[in-house]
Design a protein around this motif. Structure first.
Motif, PDB file in Angstrom:
ATOM      1  N   LEU A  67      -5.374   9.822  -3.447  1.00  0.00           N
ATOM      2  CA  LEU A  67      -4.682   9.566  -2.194  1.00  0.00           C
ATOM      3  C   LEU A  67      -5.642   9.571  -0.997  1.00  0.00           C
ATOM      4  CD1 LEU A  67      -1.734   8.939  -1.612  1.00  0.00           C
ATOM      5  CD2 LEU A  67      -1.474  11.279  -0.768  1.00  0.00           C
ATOM      6  N   THR A  68      -6.727  10.312  -1.102  1.00  0.00           N
ATOM      7  CA  THR A  68      -7.722  10.282  -0.032  1.00  0.00           C
ATOM      8  C   THR A  68      -8.336   8.889   0.080  1.00  0.00           C
ATOM      9  OG1 THR A  68      -8.268  12.638  -0.217  1.00  0.00           O
ATOM     10  CG2 THR A  68      -9.929  11.209   0.763  1.00  0.00           C
ATOM     11  N   GLU A  69      -8.718   8.313  -1.063  1.00  0.00           N
ATOM     12  CA  GLU A  69      -9.265   6.956  -1.050  1.00  0.00           C
ATOM     13  C   GLU A  69      -8.209   5.957  -0.571  1.00  0.00           C
ATOM     14  OE1 GLU A  69     -12.452   6.011  -1.547  1.00  0.00           O
ATOM     15  OE2 GLU A  69     -12.704   8.188  -1.454  1.00  0.00           O
ATOM     16  N   HIS A  70      -6.986   6.189  -1.005  1.00  0.00           N
ATOM     17  CA  HIS A  70      -5.861   5.338  -0.612  1.00  0.00           C
ATOM     18  C   HIS A  70      -5.697   5.364   0.907  1.00  0.00           C
ATOM     19  CE1 HIS A  70      -1.763   3.669  -0.739  1.00  0.00           C
ATOM     20  NE2 HIS A  70      -2.039   3.304  -1.973  1.00  0.00           N
ATOM     21  N   HIS A  71      -5.729   6.545   1.478  1.00  0.00           N
ATOM     22  CA  HIS A  71      -5.552   6.703   2.924  1.00  0.00           C
ATOM     23  C   HIS A  71      -6.725   6.126   3.715  1.00  0.00           C
ATOM     24  CE1 HIS A  71      -1.848   8.730   2.618  1.00  0.00           C
ATOM     25  NE2 HIS A  71      -2.037   9.684   3.520  1.00  0.00           N
ATOM     26  N   HIS A 119       0.830  -1.190   0.000  1.00  0.00           N
ATOM     27  CA  HIS A 119       0.000   0.000   0.000  1.00  0.00           C
ATOM     28  C   HIS A 119       0.875   1.254   0.000  1.00  0.00           C
ATOM     29  CE1 HIS A 119      -4.176   1.526   0.940  1.00  0.00           C
ATOM     30  NE2 HIS A 119      -4.450   0.399   0.324  1.00  0.00           N
ATOM     31  N   HIS A 120       1.880   1.271   0.857  1.00  0.00           N
ATOM     32  CA  HIS A 120       2.787   2.413   0.952  1.00  0.00           C
ATOM     33  C   HIS A 120       3.558   2.643  -0.347  1.00  0.00           C
ATOM     34  CE1 HIS A 120       1.796   3.243   4.952  1.00  0.00           C
ATOM     35  NE2 HIS A 120       2.991   3.288   5.512  1.00  0.00           N
ATOM     36  N   GLN A 121       3.927   1.547  -0.986  1.00  0.00           N
ATOM     37  CA  GLN A 121       4.701   1.670  -2.220  1.00  0.00           C
ATOM     38  C   GLN A 121       3.935   2.481  -3.261  1.00  0.00           C
ATOM     39  OE1 GLN A 121       5.734  -2.072  -4.050  1.00  0.00           O
ATOM     40  NE2 GLN A 121       7.261  -1.140  -5.395  1.00  0.00           N
ATOM     41  N   GLN A 122       2.621   2.244  -3.365  1.00  0.00           N
ATOM     42  CA  GLN A 122       1.853   2.994  -4.351  1.00  0.00           C
ATOM     43  C   GLN A 122       1.668   4.454  -3.932  1.00  0.00           C
ATOM     44  OE1 GLN A 122      -2.548   2.872  -5.393  1.00  0.00           O
ATOM     45  NE2 GLN A 122      -1.722   1.557  -7.014  1.00  0.00           N
ATOM     46  N   ALA A 123       1.498   4.705  -2.645  1.00  0.00           N
ATOM     47  CA  ALA A 123       1.367   6.088  -2.173  1.00  0.00           C
ATOM     48  C   ALA A 123       2.627   6.879  -2.517  1.00  0.00           C
ATOM     49  CB  ALA A 123       1.112   6.117  -0.668  1.00  0.00           C
ATOM     50  N   VAL A 124       3.777   6.249  -2.354  1.00  0.00           N
ATOM     51  CA  VAL A 124       5.052   6.891  -2.716  1.00  0.00           C
ATOM     52  C   VAL A 124       5.101   7.155  -4.220  1.00  0.00           C
ATOM     53  CG1 VAL A 124       7.545   6.536  -2.865  1.00  0.00           C
ATOM     54  CG2 VAL A 124       6.331   5.957  -0.752  1.00  0.00           C
ATOM     55  N   GLU A 125       4.647   6.165  -5.005  1.00  0.00           N
ATOM     56  CA  GLU A 125       4.648   6.323  -6.467  1.00  0.00           C
ATOM     57  C   GLU A 125       3.771   7.496  -6.895  1.00  0.00           C
ATOM     58  OE1 GLU A 125       3.487   3.804 -10.541  1.00  0.00           O
ATOM     59  OE2 GLU A 125       2.996   2.998  -8.552  1.00  0.00           O
ATOM     60  N   MET A 162      -5.638  -3.977  -3.575  1.00  0.00           N
ATOM     61  CA  MET A 162      -6.370  -3.859  -2.317  1.00  0.00           C
ATOM     62  C   MET A 162      -7.277  -2.640  -2.358  1.00  0.00           C
ATOM     63  SD  MET A 162      -3.399  -4.709   0.506  1.00  0.00           S
ATOM     64  CE  MET A 162      -2.019  -4.183  -0.510  1.00  0.00           C
ATOM     65  N   PRO A 163      -8.273  -2.588  -1.471  1.00  0.00           N
ATOM     66  CA  PRO A 163      -9.143  -1.411  -1.412  1.00  0.00           C
ATOM     67  C   PRO A 163      -8.336  -0.129  -1.268  1.00  0.00           C
ATOM     68  CG  PRO A 163     -10.051  -3.165  -0.082  1.00  0.00           C
ATOM     69  CD  PRO A 163      -8.696  -3.638  -0.518  1.00  0.00           C
ATOM     70  N   GLY A 164      -8.777   0.895  -1.973  1.00  0.00           N
ATOM     71  CA  GLY A 164      -8.115   2.190  -1.888  1.00  0.00           C
ATOM     72  C   GLY A 164      -7.000   2.393  -2.885  1.00  0.00           C
ATOM     73  N   MET A 165      -6.455   1.315  -3.423  1.00  0.00           N
ATOM     74  CA  MET A 165      -5.336   1.455  -4.352  1.00  0.00           C
ATOM     75  C   MET A 165      -5.825   1.902  -5.729  1.00  0.00           C
ATOM     76  SD  MET A 165      -2.732  -1.669  -3.413  1.00  0.00           S
ATOM     77  CE  MET A 165      -1.458  -0.984  -4.488  1.00  0.00           C
ATOM     78  N   ALA A 166      -5.050   2.778  -6.349  1.00  0.00           N
ATOM     79  CA  ALA A 166      -5.395   3.288  -7.673  1.00  0.00           C
ATOM     80  C   ALA A 166      -5.156   2.220  -8.732  1.00  0.00           C
ATOM     81  CB  ALA A 166      -4.567   4.527  -7.981  1.00  0.00           C
ATOM     82  N   GLN A 172      -4.942   9.822   9.202  1.00  0.00           N
ATOM     83  CA  GLN A 172      -6.173  10.548   9.515  1.00  0.00           C
ATOM     84  C   GLN A 172      -5.945  12.055   9.405  1.00  0.00           C
ATOM     85  OE1 GLN A 172      -7.017   8.829  13.401  1.00  0.00           O
ATOM     86  NE2 GLN A 172      -8.756   7.677  12.587  1.00  0.00           N
ATOM     87  N   ALA A 173      -4.802  12.516   9.893  1.00  0.00           N
ATOM     88  CA  ALA A 173      -4.471  13.947   9.802  1.00  0.00           C
ATOM     89  C   ALA A 173      -4.301  14.369   8.346  1.00  0.00           C
ATOM     90  CB  ALA A 173      -3.197  14.238  10.587  1.00  0.00           C
ATOM     91  N   GLU A 174      -3.699  13.511   7.540  1.00  0.00           N
ATOM     92  CA  GLU A 174      -3.488  13.846   6.131  1.00  0.00           C
ATOM     93  C   GLU A 174      -4.803  13.837   5.353  1.00  0.00           C
ATOM     94  OE1 GLU A 174       1.150  12.350   5.691  1.00  0.00           O
ATOM     95  OE2 GLU A 174      -0.477  11.035   5.056  1.00  0.00           O
ATOM     96  N   ILE A 175      -5.731  12.976   5.724  1.00  0.00           N
ATOM     97  CA  ILE A 175      -7.051  12.977   5.088  1.00  0.00           C
ATOM     98  C   ILE A 175      -7.739  14.315   5.330  1.00  0.00           C
ATOM     99  CG2 ILE A 175      -9.392  12.018   5.234  1.00  0.00           C
ATOM    100  CD1 ILE A 175      -8.115   9.259   5.652  1.00  0.00           C
TER     101      ILE A 175
END
Length: 208
Positions: A158-162, A56-62, A130-134, A193-196
């Motif tokens: 990224l909101t859905e991702h988070h 999950h983190h890998q895609q957020a970084v991408e 997984m859920p939330g992933m683009a 949660q803070a980033e959302i």
């Protein structure tokens, strides 16, 4: 008589040393066994969380690296920079934990199966594991967007991702048994949660 006394004292001292040595050995064996038994199994919540969140983190970084080059907006670029640094570091800690446990980085278990929630399961679609992933199409759209359009799409993805990440982190902080993993999951829960909330404000500023 004195010889007998010396012999008795020597024997008592020797017995004491043996007892201490046996006691130390038992302590070492006990600690070793406790450490061995504390290693999570490959199907445990600890291992499942580590594997799934690393992906999950890998895609957020991408996504964050992509938007960094698609906009000049300071707020979005700062958010992207923070996510790249934070989640790349957390991902390294999760993979490192798997290495310490001697467990593989991948598994045949379905993603998020460790959470015990069937509503979180989904069939992979265009790279969306997984859920939330683009999906791959959404990532490609982000690569082609520029300026405000790239900012809005990034923030939406990224909101859905988070949101999915928050669910996973909440389960990880509850179900995991390894102290480091539990603390890391709790930290992720607070951070995402803070980033959302921040992304909601940024989207509102952009009329989305």
């Amino acid at each position: 008589m004195s010889t007998n006394i010396c012999w008795a004292r020597w024997l008592a001292a020797a017995c004491a040393i043996v007892v201490l040595a046996l006691g130390s050995a038992l302590v070492i064996v006990s600690i070793t066994l406790s450490r061995v038994s504390a290693v999570p199994g490959t199907g445990s919540a600890d291992a499942g969380f580590a594997r799934d969140m690393a992906v999950h983190h890998q895609q957020a970084v991408e996504l964050s690296l992509i938007v960094r080059d698609r906009t000049d907006d300071d707020d979005v670029r700062r958010l992207a920079y923070d996510i790249v640094n934070t989640q790349a570091n957390q991902r390294g800690m999760l993979l490192g934990r798997l290495a310490v446990w001697g467990l593989p980085k991948s598994s045949q278990h379905p993603p998020m199966a460790w959470m015990g929630r069937h509503d979180m399961h989904q069939r992979p679609h265009q790279g969306n594991l997984m859920p939330g992933m683009a999906t791959s199409s959404q990532i490609e759209a982000l690569r082609k967007a520029e300026g405000p359009a790239a900012e809005v799409l990034y923030l939406q993805l990224l909101t859905e991702h988070h949101r999915a990440g928050v669910e996973m982190a909440r389960s990880g902080s509850t179900l995991a048994t390894d102290p480091l993993v539990k603390d890391l999951a709790a930290s992720m829960l607070r951070g995402q949660q803070a980033e959302i909330a921040l992304m909601a404000k940024l989207l509102e500023q952009r009329g989305s």
